[in-house]
Enzyme design. Structure first.
Site, short mmCIF file in Angstrom:
data_model
loop_
_atom_site.label_atom_id
_atom_site.label_comp_id
_atom_site.label_asym_id
_atom_site.label_seq_id
_atom_site.Cartn_x
_atom_site.Cartn_y
_atom_site.Cartn_z
CG HIS A 1 -1.82 -1.10 1.41
ND1 HIS A 1 -1.66 -2.08 2.36
CD2 HIS A 1 -2.96 -1.40 0.74
CE1 HIS A 1 -2.65 -2.94 2.27
NE2 HIS A 1 -3.45 -2.56 1.29
CD GLN B 1 -8.86 -4.22 -6.88
OE1 GLN B 1 -9.63 -4.79 -6.14
NE2 GLN B 1 -7.80 -3.58 -6.41
#
Ligand code: PAF
Length: 284
Positions: A37, A153
């Site tokens: 992240h 995704q």
């Protein structure tokens, strides 16, 4: 860093930044932040002046038997990491803020949503695209950052941006790995020490594919067979799928090229893990 929990506050903050002429990046996450992240935040900072990170464990993308309730959470730690890395606004809405009673509209994913994770997790990508669409509308970012670890995704978000004419640049950030090759994932937190060791099988199998390709193998079937043989030797690992596909819509290919995606999902104990590589690059 400012903490935001409501839609009017998020919109107000974004509006002010835009009036100041700032370029805005969005980093959507479900929290329990790791270096994967934070690599998205680094890329966001390279491409924009201010970064909005959303942190929301999106119930819509979890099936009824999946791990929504036990999905790992640590908001104080996430807050600290986000602030240290230069996030400007952390948006942490409740489920009632994102989906108030009566909220019914859902995004239907494109064709690539019917493969791989879409088969194993019905409704998952509709949930992902619905929340991403909502975040795109709320933030209207110039750029949005996603990790290549979730390649399916990425493909579906790219298709949605194209189909709905969103003027949003997508930044796709390479997978961040542990030194032994395991791709960082919040779900690695579920693995016991032996399972953590077994989890190296996924990147190991992908590396096998890359070695085969480098050695001149071009048959997708042969590459997949080689990966299966590798994984069969790993007793704790149950393969769900192995796919050799083109990168735009993830359609299966017979002949592999450097840009071909090789992806797999496997269970290590009860934990379901996914990983992928671009064949010509290997496990990097
Ligand atoms: O990749 C994730 O963590 C999630 O699918 C996302 C994009 C934040 C949507 O909930």
């Amino acid at each position: 860093m400012i903490d935001l929990t409501t839609i009017p506050d998020l919109r107000g903050w974004v509006r002010t930044r835009r009036r100041e002429g700032r370029r805005i990046a969005l980093v959507p996450t479900m929290g329990y932040l790791h270096e994967g992240h934070l690599a998205l935040v680094n890329e966001a900072r390279r491409r924009a002046d201010v970064v909005v990170m959303s942190l929301f464990v999106n119930p819509l993308q979890f099936g009824p038997t999946e791990d929504l309730a036990r999905y790992p959470r640590d908001l104080p730690r996430d807050r600290r990491l986000a602030e240290e890395r230069g996030v400007g606004a952390l948006f942490v809405p409740s489920a009632a803020v994102m989906y108030p009673p009566g909220s019914e509209t859902r995004v239907v994913p494109g064709r690539a949503g019917g493969r791989w994770e879409g088969v194993a997790r019905p409704g998952h990508f509709s949930g992902v695209l619905t929340v991403v669409a909502k975040l795109f509308h709320l933030v209207e970012p110039d750029v949005a950052c996603f990790g290549r670890k979730d390649v399916q995704q990425v493909v579906l978000v790219r298709q949605m941006v194209r189909d709905l004419d969103w003027p949003i640049e997508l930044a796709v950030v390479p997978t961040v790995r542990e030194p032994d090759g395991v791709a960082l994932s919040s779900r690695n937190a579920y693995l016991g020490p032996d399972q953590r060791q077994s989890a190296t099988a996924l990147s190991g199998a992908l590396q096998e594919a890359h070695v085969a390709w480098r050695g001149g193998e071009r048959s997708a079937q042969a590459i997949e067979a080689r990966m299966r043989r590798f994984l069969e030797a790993c007793p704790d690992v149950q393969v769900e799928y192995i796919a050799v596909a083109e990168p735009d819509a993830l359609a299966p290919v017979a002949e592999a090229e450097a840009t071909t995606i090789v992806a797999l999902a496997a269970r290590v104990g009860l934990t379901r893990l996914i990983d992928n590589i671009v064949l010509g690059e290997g496990v990097v």
